[in-house]
Design an enzyme around this catalytic site. Structure first.
Site, PDB file in Angstrom:
ATOM      1  N   GLU A 124       0.867  -1.174   0.000  1.00  0.00           N
ATOM      2  CA  GLU A 124       0.000   0.000   0.000  1.00  0.00           C
ATOM      3  C   GLU A 124       0.905   1.226   0.000  1.00  0.00           C
ATOM      4  O   GLU A 124       2.118   1.102   0.253  1.00  0.00           O
ATOM      5  CB  GLU A 124      -0.924  -0.004   1.222  1.00  0.00           C
ATOM      6  CG  GLU A 124      -2.076  -0.988   1.074  1.00  0.00           C
ATOM      7  CD  GLU A 124      -3.036  -1.002   2.257  1.00  0.00           C
ATOM      8  OE1 GLU A 124      -2.847  -0.218   3.194  1.00  0.00           O
ATOM      9  OE2 GLU A 124      -3.962  -1.817   2.233  1.00  0.00           O
TER      10      GLU A 124
ATOM     11  N   HIS B 105      -9.073   9.343   2.512  1.00  0.00           N
ATOM     12  CA  HIS B 105      -8.718   8.220   1.648  1.00  0.00           C
ATOM     13  C   HIS B 105      -8.973   8.646   0.203  1.00  0.00           C
ATOM     14  O   HIS B 105     -10.027   9.215  -0.096  1.00  0.00           O
ATOM     15  CB  HIS B 105      -9.559   6.992   2.001  1.00  0.00           C
ATOM     16  CG  HIS B 105      -9.014   5.724   1.416  1.00  0.00           C
ATOM     17  ND1 HIS B 105      -9.073   5.462   0.069  1.00  0.00           N
ATOM     18  CD2 HIS B 105      -8.388   4.674   1.987  1.00  0.00           C
ATOM     19  CE1 HIS B 105      -8.498   4.286  -0.157  1.00  0.00           C
ATOM     20  NE2 HIS B 105      -8.071   3.794   0.990  1.00  0.00           N
TER      21      HIS B 105
ATOM     22  N   ARG C 152      -1.026   8.646   0.962  1.00  0.00           N
ATOM     23  CA  ARG C 152      -2.434   8.979   0.696  1.00  0.00           C
ATOM     24  C   ARG C 152      -2.745  10.454   0.576  1.00  0.00           C
ATOM     25  O   ARG C 152      -3.589  10.850  -0.202  1.00  0.00           O
ATOM     26  CB  ARG C 152      -3.286   8.476   1.856  1.00  0.00           C
ATOM     27  CG  ARG C 152      -3.597   7.069   1.718  1.00  0.00           C
ATOM     28  CD  ARG C 152      -4.441   6.625   2.856  1.00  0.00           C
ATOM     29  NE  ARG C 152      -4.406   5.183   2.749  1.00  0.00           N
ATOM     30  CZ  ARG C 152      -4.945   4.368   3.588  1.00  0.00           C
ATOM     31  NH1 ARG C 152      -5.580   4.841   4.641  1.00  0.00           N
ATOM     32  NH2 ARG C 152      -4.870   3.084   3.403  1.00  0.00           N
TER      33      ARG C 152
ATOM     34  N   HIS D  15     -11.451   9.566   6.269  1.00  0.00           N
ATOM     35  CA  HIS D  15     -11.253   8.138   6.506  1.00  0.00           C
ATOM     36  C   HIS D  15     -10.807   7.819   7.932  1.00  0.00           C
ATOM     37  O   HIS D  15     -11.304   6.881   8.548  1.00  0.00           O
ATOM     38  CB  HIS D  15     -10.208   7.648   5.514  1.00  0.00           C
ATOM     39  CG  HIS D  15      -9.935   6.186   5.554  1.00  0.00           C
ATOM     40  ND1 HIS D  15     -10.922   5.242   5.369  1.00  0.00           N
ATOM     41  CD2 HIS D  15      -8.784   5.478   5.748  1.00  0.00           C
ATOM     42  CE1 HIS D  15     -10.395   4.027   5.443  1.00  0.00           C
ATOM     43  NE2 HIS D  15      -9.107   4.149   5.686  1.00  0.00           N
TER      44      HIS D  15
ATOM     45  N   ARG E  22      -0.878   8.747   8.438  1.00  0.00           N
ATOM     46  CA  ARG E  22      -0.883   7.323   8.781  1.00  0.00           C
ATOM     47  C   ARG E  22      -0.625   6.473   7.549  1.00  0.00           C
ATOM     48  O   ARG E  22      -1.246   6.681   6.504  1.00  0.00           O
ATOM     49  CB  ARG E  22      -2.252   6.944   9.353  1.00  0.00           C
ATOM     50  CG  ARG E  22      -2.390   5.469   9.654  1.00  0.00           C
ATOM     51  CD  ARG E  22      -3.781   5.163  10.142  1.00  0.00           C
ATOM     52  NE  ARG E  22      -4.737   5.203   9.065  1.00  0.00           N
ATOM     53  CZ  ARG E  22      -5.242   4.136   8.443  1.00  0.00           C
ATOM     54  NH1 ARG E  22      -4.881   2.924   8.793  1.00  0.00           N
ATOM     55  NH2 ARG E  22      -6.128   4.262   7.487  1.00  0.00           N
TER      56      ARG E  22
HETATM   57  P1  FAD Z   1     -13.909   0.690  15.808  1.00  0.00           P
HETATM   58  O1  FAD Z   1     -13.623  -0.553  15.107  1.00  0.00           O
HETATM   59  O2  FAD Z   1     -14.510   1.815  15.028  1.00  0.00           O
HETATM   60  O3  FAD Z   1     -14.857   0.330  17.020  1.00  0.00           O
HETATM   61  C1  FAD Z   1     -15.385   1.344  17.849  1.00  0.00           C
HETATM   62  C2  FAD Z   1     -16.357   0.701  18.801  1.00  0.00           C
HETATM   63  O4  FAD Z   1     -16.793   1.668  19.747  1.00  0.00           O
HETATM   64  C3  FAD Z   1     -17.615   0.160  18.137  1.00  0.00           C
HETATM   65  O5  FAD Z   1     -17.896  -1.082  18.718  1.00  0.00           O
HETATM   66  C4  FAD Z   1     -18.700   1.166  18.512  1.00  0.00           C
HETATM   67  O6  FAD Z   1     -19.969   0.593  18.613  1.00  0.00           O
HETATM   68  C5  FAD Z   1     -18.206   1.587  19.892  1.00  0.00           C
HETATM   69  N1  FAD Z   1     -18.691   2.899  20.304  1.00  0.00           N
HETATM   70  C6  FAD Z   1     -18.474   4.105  19.730  1.00  0.00           C
HETATM   71  N2  FAD Z   1     -19.101   5.065  20.429  1.00  0.00           N
HETATM   72  C7  FAD Z   1     -19.724   4.465  21.463  1.00  0.00           C
HETATM   73  C8  FAD Z   1     -20.550   4.927  22.523  1.00  0.00           C
HETATM   74  N3  FAD Z   1     -20.885   6.208  22.663  1.00  0.00           N
HETATM   75  N4  FAD Z   1     -21.034   4.015  23.394  1.00  0.00           N
HETATM   76  C9  FAD Z   1     -20.743   2.669  23.265  1.00  0.00           C
HETATM   77  N5  FAD Z   1     -19.974   2.192  22.264  1.00  0.00           N
HETATM   78  C10 FAD Z   1     -19.467   3.070  21.388  1.00  0.00           C
HETATM   79  N6  FAD Z   1      -7.168   0.081   8.913  1.00  0.00           N
HETATM   80  C11 FAD Z   1      -6.211  -0.821   8.632  1.00  0.00           C
HETATM   81  O7  FAD Z   1      -5.229  -0.957   9.364  1.00  0.00           O
HETATM   82  N7  FAD Z   1      -6.358  -1.622   7.534  1.00  0.00           N
HETATM   83  C12 FAD Z   1      -7.419  -1.535   6.686  1.00  0.00           C
HETATM   84  O8  FAD Z   1      -7.514  -2.279   5.733  1.00  0.00           O
HETATM   85  C13 FAD Z   1      -8.411  -0.574   6.966  1.00  0.00           C
HETATM   86  N8  FAD Z   1      -9.480  -0.427   6.148  1.00  0.00           N
HETATM   87  C14 FAD Z   1     -10.479   0.415   6.517  1.00  0.00           C
HETATM   88  C15 FAD Z   1     -11.634   0.477   5.732  1.00  0.00           C
HETATM   89  C16 FAD Z   1     -12.698   1.267   6.116  1.00  0.00           C
HETATM   90  C17 FAD Z   1     -13.945   1.328   5.279  1.00  0.00           C
HETATM   91  C18 FAD Z   1     -12.597   2.040   7.299  1.00  0.00           C
HETATM   92  C19 FAD Z   1     -13.731   2.908   7.741  1.00  0.00           C
HETATM   93  C20 FAD Z   1     -11.440   2.009   8.063  1.00  0.00           C
HETATM   94  C21 FAD Z   1     -10.380   1.203   7.681  1.00  0.00           C
HETATM   95  N9  FAD Z   1      -9.217   1.130   8.437  1.00  0.00           N
HETATM   96  C22 FAD Z   1      -8.255   0.218   8.123  1.00  0.00           C
HETATM   97  C23 FAD Z   1      -9.115   1.836   9.709  1.00  0.00           C
HETATM   98  C24 FAD Z   1      -9.422   0.847  10.839  1.00  0.00           C
HETATM   99  O9  FAD Z   1     -10.446  -0.007  10.426  1.00  0.00           O
HETATM  100  C25 FAD Z   1      -9.841   1.550  12.120  1.00  0.00           C
HETATM  101  O10 FAD Z   1      -8.935   2.563  12.430  1.00  0.00           O
HETATM  102  C26 FAD Z   1      -9.888   0.564  13.257  1.00  0.00           C
HETATM  103  O11 FAD Z   1     -10.684  -0.540  12.908  1.00  0.00           O
HETATM  104  C27 FAD Z   1     -10.431   1.235  14.491  1.00  0.00           C
HETATM  105  O12 FAD Z   1     -10.621   0.258  15.460  1.00  0.00           O
HETATM  106  P2  FAD Z   1     -11.194   0.678  16.866  1.00  0.00           P
HETATM  107  O13 FAD Z   1     -11.318  -0.566  17.652  1.00  0.00           O
HETATM  108  O14 FAD Z   1     -10.395   1.779  17.424  1.00  0.00           O
HETATM  109  O15 FAD Z   1     -12.622   1.310  16.533  1.00  0.00           O
HETATM  110  C1  SIN Z   2      -7.651   0.474   2.349  1.00  0.00           C
HETATM  111  O1  SIN Z   2      -7.916  -0.711   2.224  1.00  0.00           O
HETATM  112  O2  SIN Z   2      -7.328   1.212   1.432  1.00  0.00           O
HETATM  113  C2  SIN Z   2      -7.704   1.063   3.708  1.00  0.00           C
HETATM  114  C3  SIN Z   2      -6.511   0.666   4.454  1.00  0.00           C
HETATM  115  C4  SIN Z   2      -6.328   1.538   5.656  1.00  0.00           C
HETATM  116  O3  SIN Z   2      -7.011   2.526   5.821  1.00  0.00           O
HETATM  117  O4  SIN Z   2      -5.438   1.217   6.449  1.00  0.00           O
END
Ligand code: FAD
Ligand code: SIN
Length: 540
Positions: free
Chosen positions: A131, A247, A293, A354, A389
């Site tokens: 990537e 993104h 990016r 993103h 990032r």
């Molecule tokens: P999240 O997975 O967003 O989880 C947050 C949690 O908090 C959820 O369960 C939600 O319900 C809960 N929550 C929020 N507010 C409250 C509240 N007020 N009360 C109770 N619960 C709450 N990163 C990579 O490294 N590789 C990738 O390929 C990649 N692809 C991506 C593709 C997309 C479409 C997106 C949107 C992001 C991508 N990212 C990727 C970024 C990555 O997915 C996120 O940064 C990461 O998953 C965040 O994880 P997290 O556990 O911090 O939050």
């Molecule tokens: C993507 O698959 O392009 C998202 C990867 C990331 O946000 O880390």
């Protein structure tokens, strides 16, 4: 004269004398990669309560496509992963954070495999893709482009097997409970029970980012910055909020909800073309489509302006139908829903918000500056990403820091009294001013202003205008007391948007993902973080 705009400490009034309470050693808020990793690393003799505002799979994690980064290839090393991450971070990475994440990555991957995650293989070895900004192939993926879903399902299954863990789904965290500068759990809400208190000795905040403050975003609906806003109200410091990653390639079909087209598609040979069909990225950066990016996003915006067109195109026709379908099944199906055949048609794309690089400031053990409150994942700012990032570093960050938070919580518990504090707690009674507000209208206006003035390109005048508008909405939304998540989420989105715009206004330079057209160069005097905390002063 206008009354000062002060942040209320709590979104609703309450008293511990008359609402239901639950008690636990550790409260984990959020069930994405960070929250689940924290739960799984907690000792099994502790009582753990995991709450999440939707069902367990709600949040960004299950949407992740590209994969998770780790130096596993024979020609790769944690040192190279470190060097790429630091280079992308444009002078603002915390090198200690980068060092420990890149060194820990291979072990965290082995642990994931042990927990049941089947990463894709090619000719017997793990298939690794590239990537932007990664100089080696180091991105593991699962089920082609469903990495997040596969990881989430495996982690959630392991969590459900833990007898010491209670899971409350559809439970909204409104605010963190604090007393004497320490955190004592959270004020929560369920449709069936109303407002409740989850009292905890240790609280781990893992609520994800805030992409939904923007009109164009890859983030699912629930990603509204609640954790950032509630930590701010509880007195935690926030860092680097101006750094929002956009993104470059989101499917742009008018009227359809925005959906990500993974960077890995460009890693496997996809190229970008403008409306004239010209491949333009080589003219902007030597790494062309695999430039960092921020550069790809800004180049796309430039081409959209230059050619007076609302999007550019992603061309994957060279990949062939079979390869595209097997490597990117989710993306292929998505395109077909709009009658686009990726092996034949150009895919209309443009950038969208993103990832929140900044967040609740933590040290390397996940500690915030509120005692007994830890944070991990996208809600936290550990310093790993600096000002930009690298793709696929954030699932990794959730794995590493989820575990570190759990370890810190367990250590803290060893020195804490056995019994949980049951001090009376209450949010000051306030005048409920329900009023007649069209919340959806305010929310849509906020998102549009954020996209227009605090988006891929910013400048002073636009940021001032955005701040003026947001402040105006704050004046009549923030003094209300709502009874359901839509109102609380809007209040959180206003707080977070205001703080992002304030930080972006303050940083008069361009660095990483923060681009100011009125200050287009990086300024060495600005090689520092912007840290904000609620001083209790007039917020305006
Ligand atoms: P999240 O997975 O967003 O989880 C947050 C949690 O908090 C959820 O369960 C939600 O319900 C809960 N929550 C929020 N507010 C409250 C509240 N007020 N009360 C109770 N619960 C709450 N990163 C990579 O490294 N590789 C990738 O390929 C990649 N692809 C991506 C593709 C997309 C479409 C997106 C949107 C992001 C991508 N990212 C990727 C970024 C990555 O997915 C996120 O940064 C990461 O998953 C965040 O994880 P997290 O556990 O911090 O939050
Ligand atoms: C993507 O698959 O392009 C998202 C990867 C990331 O946000 O880390």
């Amino acid at each position: 004269m206008r009354k000062p705009l002060r942040l209320r400490r709590y979104l609703v009034h309450f008293s511990s004398y008359n609402i239901p309470q639950v008690f636990t050693d550790v409260l984990v808020i959020g069930s994405g990669v960070a929250g689940l990793s924290a739960v799984l690393a907690l000792p099994e003799d502790l009582s753990v309560l995991l709450i999440t505002k939707g069902d367990l799979s709600n949040g960004s994690t299950a949407e992740a496509q590209g994969g998770v980064a780790a130096a596993l290839a024979p020609d790769d090393s944690p040192e190279d992963h470190f060097a790429d991450t630091v280079e992308a971070g444009c002078g603002l990475c915390d090198e200690e954070a980068v060092r420990l994440v890149t060194e820990d990555a291979p072990e965290r991957i082995r642990e994931l495999i042990g927990r049941g995650v089947m990463f894709d293989r090619e000719e017997g070895d793990y298939a690794l893709t590239r990537e932007g900004g990664h100089r080696r192939r180091r991105i593991l993926h699962a089920n082609g482009d469903a990495t997040g879903r596969v990881m989430h399902d495996a982690l959630a299954e392991r969590v459900r097997e833990r007898p010491n863990v209670q899971v409350f789904e559809r439970t909204f965290a409104l605010d963190l409970l604090t007393l004497d500068s320490g955190c004592h759990g959270a004020l929560t809400w369920q449709a069936t029970h109303g407002v409740m208190m989850a009292r905890a000795k240790q609280t781990i905040l893992a609520t994800g980012g805030c992409g939904r403050v923007y009109r164009e975003t890859t983030n699912p609906e629930s990603v509204t910055g609640d954790g950032i806003a509630m930590a701010f109200r509880a007195g935690a410091s926030l860092q680097d909020l101006e750094f929002i990653q956009f993104h470059p390639t989101i499917l742009y079909v008018a009227g359809a909800s925005r959906a990500l087209i993974s960077e890995a598609v460009r890693g496997e040979g996809g190229v970008l073309r403008n409306r004239e069909g010209e491949r333009f990225m080589p003219g902007y950066h030597p790494d062309a489509e695999l430039a960092p990016r921020d550069i790809v996003s800004r180049s796309i915006v430039e081409e959209m302006k230059r050619t007076d067109h609302p999007h550019v195109y992603l061309d994957v026709t060279s990949m062939g139908a079979e390869r595209m379908e097997s490597r990117f099944p989710t993306i292929t199906a998505l395109c077909r829903r709009f009658e686009l055949e990726p092996s034949e048609d150009l895919i209309p794309v443009r950038p969208a918000a993103h990832y929140m690089i900044g967040g609740v400031r933590t040290d390397l053990r996940g500690r915030t500056d509120v005692e007994n409150l830890l944070a991990c994942g996208e809600v936290a700012c550990t310093g790993l990403h600096g000002a930009n990032r690298l793709g696929s570093n954030s699932l990794l960050e959730g794995l590493v820091f989820g575990r570190r938070c759990a370890r810190t919580a367990a250590e803290n518990l060893r020195t804490m009294p056995e019994a949980l504090s049951v001090h009376a707690l209450q949010g000051l009674p306030q005048e409920p001013a329900y009023g007649n507000l069209n919340l959806t209208d305010v929310e849509n206006s906020l998102k549009s202003v954020m996209w227009r003035d605090v988006g891929v390109e910013r400048e002073g005048e636009g940021l001032d205008e955005a701040l003026e508008m947001i402040t105006f909405w704050c004046r009549y939304v923030m003094d209300k007391e709502f009874r359901e998540p839509q109102g609380w989420q809007l209040q959180n989105m206003l707080v977070v948007s205001r703080l992002i715009a304030m930080s972006a206004r303050q940083r008069e330079e361009s660095r990483g993902v923060h681009f100011r057209s009125d200050f287009p160069e990086a300024d060495p005097g600005w090689q520092r973080h912007i840290v904000i905390s609620d001083t209790g002063q007039d917020w305006l």
